[in-house]
Enzyme design. Structure first.
Site, PDB file in Angstrom:
ATOM      1  CG  HIS A 142      -1.987  -0.987   1.251  1.00 37.28           C
ATOM      2  ND1 HIS A 142      -2.876  -1.138   0.213  1.00 37.28           N
ATOM      3  CD2 HIS A 142      -2.342  -1.923   2.183  1.00 37.28           C
ATOM      4  CE1 HIS A 142      -3.720  -2.123   0.497  1.00 37.28           C
ATOM      5  NE2 HIS A 142      -3.411  -2.618   1.673  1.00 37.28           N
ATOM      6  CG  ASP A 179      -3.092  -8.086   0.653  1.00 38.31           C
ATOM      7  OD1 ASP A 179      -2.381  -8.382   1.628  1.00 38.31           O
ATOM      8  OD2 ASP A 179      -4.128  -7.381   0.744  1.00 38.31           O
ATOM      9  CG  HIS A 181      -6.893  -5.165   1.766  1.00 43.83           C
ATOM     10  ND1 HIS A 181      -6.290  -5.999   2.669  1.00 43.83           N
ATOM     11  CD2 HIS A 181      -8.167  -4.981   2.198  1.00 43.83           C
ATOM     12  CE1 HIS A 181      -7.155  -6.300   3.637  1.00 43.83           C
ATOM     13  NE2 HIS A 181      -8.299  -5.695   3.372  1.00 43.83           N
ATOM     14  CG  ASP A 267      -5.388  -9.746   3.156  1.00 46.24           C
ATOM     15  OD1 ASP A 267      -5.120 -10.262   2.056  1.00 46.24           O
ATOM     16  OD2 ASP A 267      -4.963  -8.629   3.505  1.00 46.24           O
TER      17      ASP A 267
HETATM   18 ZN   LIG Z   1      -4.424  -6.878   2.617  1.00 41.45          ZN
END
Ligand SMILES: [Zn+2]
Length: 366
Positions: A142, A179, A181, A267
């Protein structure tokens, strides 16, 4: 040729608090487990512990690594950000950006996390290892060049790719981010670059709320070399494999990389607290088998997995173990204790057909 496993106990000491009881943490004072954010050390440490218990660690080339150098970091991050991070870290810790607190010495631990990925990529591109896994913490996908967010303080994977390119390696790289996200940091860093194809497979509208759309394909020379696959909540095992088979693998084949790096979060698992997907340990095993085969077909097997998110302290170790079994070919297994439960909880055939239709629709827009 073997599979490398890069880790360091000190990465588990990254923390958002400043004290262990009354002692300021840092140096040899280890932080306590309890922290305010879900990104704790436990999921990662329990993966390493499980590998030690089953003997999987014995089948890997287990290594540590030096901190990423300032020269390494400066290829991705501006000096102004690094200086502020270092100053605050030296002063006892604090917080920069969004949801990225760190304790005293957090700058060095983040540099160590990046250093694990740098060393893993370096060993693979130089032919020292066939493939490698970096148990990096804090995570990196991120992090923007000058704005840390989502628990990520340094862009570990980009730092490693740039270090390899500075040595003349890794001229064409695929970053596959599974991931759950959106890999907004990696996307931003390579958005105008045609030499690094970034593919993010994520739950739509999770984190960040406003990025990760299918229409975001890159700009300038990088146009067409950024790919987002936003999946609807509830996507399970067959949906994820459908994404791999119909979108990810054909894109990799067309790009012809000389290195593949996976932003390996867990996740998307069915019991993760920060997402609503239904992947299982076997999903990660099968995705790893596929990406390993793609690496063998297109780039002499050069493949590095860098650990990102995954917040179920109970289940991440089993997902990670399955991944590392597939990556290394080890026969040391850790049977999934949730396999039967999560098999029953997979999407119904009707919903699964709908999900696959949505994925086919995404594929048709590329
Ligand atoms: Zn994540």
């Amino acid at each position: 040729m073997s599979t490398g496993f890069f880790w360091d106990e000190q990465c588990f000491w990254h923390a958002g608090g400043n004290y262990a009881s009354t002692l300021p943490i840092g140096g040899l004072v280890q932080p306590l487990n309890a922290t305010g954010l879900p990104e704790t050390q436990e999921a990662k440490r329990r993966l390493k512990n499980l590998m030690d218990v089953t003997g999987l660690s014995d089948d890997l080339d287990v290594r540590r690594a030096p901190l990423a150098t300032r020269e390494d970091l400066l290829r991705v991050h501006p000096a102004s950000y690094l200086d502020e991070f270092k100053r605050m870290s030296d002063a006892g810790g604090g917080e920069l950006g969004r949801r990225t607190p760190f304790a005293a010495g957090g700058y060095e631990i983040a540099s160590l996390s990046a250093g694990l990925v740098v060393a893993a990529v370096d060993a693979v591109v130089s032919g020292d290892l066939e493939n490698a896994y970096a148990l990096s913490r804090p995570p990196g996908h991120h992090c923007l060049p000058d704005y840390p967010n989502g628990f990520c303080l340094l862009a570990n994977i980009a730092i490693a790719i740039e270090a390899a390119q500075a040595k003349g390696f890794a001229k064409r790289v695929v970053v596959l981010d599974w991931d759950v996200h959106h890999g907004n940091g990696t996307e931003a860093i390579y958005y105008d670059r045609p030499d690094v194809l970034t593919i993010s497979v994520h739950q739509e509208g999770n984190y960040p709320l406003d990025t990760g759309g299918i229409a975001d394909r890159g700009k300038g020379d990088g146009s067409g070399y950024n790919l987002n696959v936003p999946l609807i909540a509830g996507t399970g095992h067959t949906g994820y494999l459908h994404v791999m088979d119909t979108i990810v693998l054909p894109q990799i084949a067309a790009f012809k990389p000389d290195l593949i790096v996976v932003a390996c979060g867990y996740d998307a698992s069915a019991i993760d607290p920060l997402a609503r997907m239904l992947a299982t340990a076997d999903t990660f095993r099968k995705m790893t088998e596929r990406i390993k085969a793609a690496a063998q077909e297109h780039c002499d097997g050069r493949l590095v997995l860098a650990h990102e998110g995954g917040y179920s302290e109970v289940y991440v170790p089993f997902c990670g173990h399955a991944t590392l079994e597939a990556l290394s070919g080890s026969d040391k297994t850790a049977p999934d204790p949730l396999a039967e439960t999560l098999r029953v909880r997979q999407p119904s055939a009707r919903f699964d057909a709908f999900i696959r239709g949505e994925i086919d629709h995404l594929a048709s827009q590329l």
